[in-house]
Scaffold this motif. Structure first.
Motif, PDB file in Angstrom:
ATOM      1  N   LYS A   1       1.001  -1.299   0.127  1.00 20.48           N
ATOM      2  CA  LYS A   1      -0.012   0.134   0.145  1.00 20.48           C
ATOM      3  C   LYS A   1       0.632   1.241  -0.250  1.00 20.48           C
ATOM      4  O   LYS A   1       1.954   1.482   1.022  1.00 20.48           O
ATOM      5  CB  LYS A   1      -0.613   0.251   1.058  1.00 20.48           C
ATOM      6  N   VAL A   2       0.811   2.269  -1.260  1.00 13.99           N
ATOM      7  CA  VAL A   2       1.507   3.409  -0.754  1.00 13.99           C
ATOM      8  C   VAL A   2       0.716   4.437  -1.048  1.00 13.99           C
ATOM      9  O   VAL A   2      -0.482   3.878  -1.651  1.00 13.99           O
ATOM     10  CB  VAL A   2       2.427   3.586  -2.648  1.00 13.99           C
ATOM     11  N   MET A   3       1.411   5.357  -0.263  1.00 19.70           N
ATOM     12  CA  MET A   3       0.459   6.793   0.341  1.00 19.70           C
ATOM     13  C   MET A   3       1.663   7.901   0.000  1.00 19.70           C
ATOM     14  O   MET A   3       2.033   8.008   0.415  1.00 19.70           O
ATOM     15  CB  MET A   3      -0.925   6.938   0.670  1.00 19.70           C
ATOM     16  N   ALA A   4       1.130   9.141  -1.217  1.00 19.40           N
ATOM     17  CA  ALA A   4       2.009  10.042  -0.631  1.00 19.40           C
ATOM     18  C   ALA A   4       1.198  11.573  -0.585  1.00 19.40           C
ATOM     19  O   ALA A   4      -0.223  11.006  -0.602  1.00 19.40           O
ATOM     20  CB  ALA A   4       2.547  10.525  -2.440  1.00 19.40           C
ATOM     21  N   TRP A   5       1.485  11.896   0.458  1.00 18.14           N
ATOM     22  CA  TRP A   5       0.865  13.255   1.030  1.00 18.14           C
ATOM     23  C   TRP A   5       2.113  14.865   0.896  1.00 18.14           C
ATOM     24  O   TRP A   5       2.708  14.153   0.591  1.00 18.14           O
ATOM     25  CB  TRP A   5       0.968  12.896   2.827  1.00 18.14           C
TER      26      TRP A   5
END
Length: 324
Positions: free
Chosen positions: A250-254
């Motif tokens: 799972k990848v999340m950019a913020w």
């Protein structure tokens, strides 16, 4: 695909009064410059001491703070409110426990009493989590009447109650008015299309009438937290085309101001240890993109954008909450 923005950046602000009520000022607890303000009447706000607020930030009430200091709670309370002198001995005791010495005097809790007919931040935040205030009370172990009074600004939260409520609501607790959010019909239509369902079929699966769903989607009826939860459970479950087994990454950019980062979580392959890099997404950050990847039942690599990172609020057009 850009995910919806999640922003619960809290800047608490309270009114401070000394012995002379004509000299009330507003102080921002984040350390920003104070600006003049009119002190609310005792009927619309409940007084607390600076020391009480500082103790709460450490998860303590006045009795617990007094016990750690080795002094009587009644004496400490009078010192905090300015009714007794702050001696060097007491100053040293306070600083030893809290690390600093708050000023004497009282403040009025942020927000004050919410007028009849107005919704509140706590009520709307619970709604975004798919809960009613009664369900919030059940999950926090607090009484329903107490939670309602807190949401209206009529009661102060104890440190333990505040911690439990923030855990359940997954956001800092604020006592202030809030504009109820309207439904975002496009979000519902997109999920109905993903499942290949009609409006009638969606209503049947959610256990509501077609007329009620139609009113919600047309903006003629504001859904309760319970109704949002039902729709969310039905519509935002993965469709057959979105299912992968198992999800490995799972990848999340913020992004938040000038800062940005990427958080990666995964299983590290079949039988491997779990991994996590990049820390966590901070409060108030904007999610730029998020996806999961894994293998489908035929062994093919599958990458899916994360549809829902906000719970039930993904179905709402969230207004900006008032900041007092």
């Amino acid at each position: 695909m850009k995910a919806n923005t999640v922003n619960y950046n809290i800047k608490p602000c309270v009114n401070v009064s000394g012995k002379n009520n004509d000299n009330a000022i507003r102080v921002n607890l984040t350390g920003e410059a104070a600006v003049p303000a009119v002190e609310p009447s005792p009927a619309t706000a409940r007084a607390e001491s600076h020391l009480t607020i500082a103790a709460r930030e450490r998860g303590l009430n006045i009795k617990e703070l007094a016990a750690l200091m080795g002094v009587g709670p009644s004496h400490l309370s009078q010192v905090a409110r300015g009714k007794k002198n702050l001696t060097p001995y007491m100053r040293g005791k306070i600083e030893a426990v809290l690390g600093h010495v708050p000023p004497q005097g009282v403040v009025h809790r942020q927000g004050g009493v919410v007028r009849g007919g107005e919704s509140t931040y706590l009520r709307e935040r619970a709604r975004e989590r798919g809960m009613t205030l009664r369900q919030v009370a059940d999950r926090t172990g607090l009484t329903y009447g107490y939670v309602v009074q807190v949401s209206r600004g009529q009661r102060n939260l104890s440190p333990s109650a505040q911690s439990r409520m923030e855990t359940v609501l997954e956001a800092p607790v604020k006592v202030e008015t809030a504009q109820p959010a309207n439904i975002n019909p496009q979000a519902l239509w997109e999920r109905m299309d993903a499942h290949g369902w009609s409006q009638n079929e969606t209503a049947r699966r959610a256990g509501i009438s077609t007329g009620m769903l139609s009113q919600v989607m047309n903006g003629h009826r504001k859904p309760s937290g319970d109704l949002l939860r039902r729709l969310h459970e039905v519509l935002f479950a993965p469709s057959s085309a979105e299912l992968v087994a198992p999800v490995e990454l799972k990848v999340m950019a913020w992004k938040k101001g000038h800062r940005n980062g990427v958080v990666v979580k995964g299983a590290g392959g079949p039988g491997g240890d779990t991994m996590r890099t990049g820390g966590r997404v901070p409060w108030g950050a904007e999610v730029e993109f998020a996806y999961t990847s894994g293998y489908d039942s035929r062994g093919r690599l599958s990458v899916n954008h994360v549809v829902d990172e906000r719970g039930c609020s993904v179905m709402l057009k969230r207004p900006e909450y008032a900041t007092g």
